[in-house]
Design a protein around this motif. Structure first.
Motif: not given
Length: 455
Positions: A360-372, A375-390
């Motif tokens: 079981p997993n879910y996807g997470a997208i984080e957008i750092n609008w303040n970066g120059t 930057k986008l960090k996109i991950e698939v995460r497990d039930v505990e919220g730990h990344p399994v690929t990204g």
């Protein structure tokens, strides 16, 4: 401002000083209004998006706790939000055979409207999901099991009724255009100008032709709508939501062992989609998808003018490793590792060597609008919220002119460019060949073991 002007004594103060006072008061009011408007817009800034698919309403759903901890402003359903259809027992032999080329009874069959409604109510009342709905904007599409029947397309007769039930589940307003059209496609734009995220939601069921027809995936009306959306006002990021995978086409390398749905089964439609992205000159586009009961990230460098990513998260409860006994889970991972894939993103940050995740997993997208740059960090995460690929992507990479695939010599193939169907025959079918050899050896050993016991 009117009071400031009224206090000016035109008989004792020169007219120009009155106008100066009025101008200062007006400017102060405008500055104050501008600050308030800017604050309100900033409050709408989206920096975290979660997404998921394949949630059996009757199964435990502990994964919501991790999603809530991620604190997304938006959550996107990508289909199979409930499992509304039913299935006959798996039978290889007998009068009613539901599996194999000799089957004579469909494995899946639809539920009634009342049963579908009860399934949606059960899913919506899940305590974890209820808490998420209070914190995040929930949008989404459907796939086959919440559409009403496994692998169904435009031929499914209950789609009109089930569209209403699906949109009720999503709390879609009664006056929404999505309730007045054929299909659940739609689009949403979040954030202030200059930091906007557009989410385009596709319906890959309502108008889809039969799976082996190479006909239409979206239908004429939805294609016209999508073209307008893609050529509409620019946004910094555009997320295209597809219930089935867009880039990966593992059916080409796993059939006849496994047969999955995906845009790769409709090559003309997929080419049209890539062409639309190119011709619209829209930047910052990537896909999110579900359906397959495992997570992975795919990348295609030869479809548009910059790399196209497809982040697959499946499922919230349903996953391939949960479908087999624990002793066989390493076998599942081994098969995933041996399966040829030219599109999968490989890297050292993957949990397993195949860079797929079958739990079981879910996807997470984080957008750092303040970066120059941004930057986008996109991950698939497990039930505990730990990344399994990204993947970590600079938004500047998703701009026109950033796809420059090198020339490929004849007889060779290039990662993230050569389609699975174009792989050399032995490479493309190596999993099938290895599986056949393995079963042959097992059968041979079993026969000789039985003979030794008799002797």
């Amino acid at each position: 401002m009117a009071m400031a002007t009224a206090r000016c004594d035109l008989r004792s103060v020169r007219l120009r000083w009155c106008w100066l006072a009025a101008a200062v008061a007006t400017a102060g009011a405008l500055i104050s209004a501008g600050v308030s408007a800017g604050h309100a817009a900033e409050e709408g800034l989206v920096t975290r998006i979660a997404f998921g698919s394949c949630a059996n309403q009757s199964a435990p759903q502990p994964i919501w706790d991790s999603i809530i901890d991620f604190d997304p402003q938006v959550f996107v359903w990508m289909g199979d939000n409930i499992y509304g259809d039913k299935k006959h027992p798996l039978r290889l032999l007998g009068k009613e055979r539901t599996f194999g080329p000799w089957k004579n009874v469909p494995r899946f069959y639809p539920s009634s409207e009342e049963e579908m409604e009860l399934s949606y109510k059960k899913a919506k009342s899940n305590p974890g999901y209820s808490r998420l709905r209070q914190k995040a904007k929930v949008i989404g599409t459907w796939d086959d099991h919440d559409y009403g029947l496994n692998n169904a397309g435009k031929e499914f007769s209950a789609k009109v009724t089930n569209q209403r039930l699906h949109l009720d589940f999503l709390d879609e307003p009664q006056d929404s255009p999505r309730r007045k059209q054929e299909g659940v496609y739609g689009s949403y734009t979040f954030g202030p100008v200059g930091k906007q995220v557009k989410v385009i939601i596709l319906d890959t069921r309502y108008h889809r032709d039969p799976i082996h027809s190479d006909g239409t995936m979206l239908g004429t009306t939805q294609w016209s709508w999508l073209e307008k959306e893609m050529r509409g006002p620019a946004t910094e990021i555009t997320v295209i939501v597809s219930s089935i995978q867009v880039i990966s086409n593992l059916t080409a390398t796993m059939a006849p062992l496994f047969d999955m749905e995906g845009w790769g089964r409709f090559p003309k439609e997929r080419d049209r989609l890539f062409k639309l992205i190119r011709e619209s000159k829209r930047v910052g586009v990537f896909f999110i998808s579900g359906d397959v009961h495992y997570g992975e990230i795919s990348r295609y460098d030869c479809g548009a003018d910059y790399p196209l990513y497809d982040i697959t998260s499946s499922g919230l409860t349903q996953a391939v490793e949960k479908a087999v006994p624990p002793a066989f889970r390493p076998v599942i991972r081994g098969v995933a590792h041996l399966t040829p894939s030219t599109m999968r993103v490989m890297g050292s940050n993957c949990r397993y060597s195949s860079c797929t995740y079958g739990k079981p997993n879910y996807g997470a997208i984080e957008i750092n609008w303040n970066g120059t740059p941004v930057k986008l960090k996109i991950e698939v995460r497990d039930v505990e919220g730990h990344p399994v690929t990204g993947v970590n992507i600079l938004l500047s990479e998703l701009q026109v002119g950033n796809a420059k695939p090198a020339a490929v010599p004849a007889g060779e193939y290039q990662r993230h460019c050569t389609l699975e169907v174009d792989l050399p025959w032995l490479v493309r079918h190596r999993l099938v060949i290895l599986s056949y050899c393995f079963l042959t050896v097992v059968r041979f050993c079993w026969k000789h073991l039985a003979k030794c016991k008799r002797d």
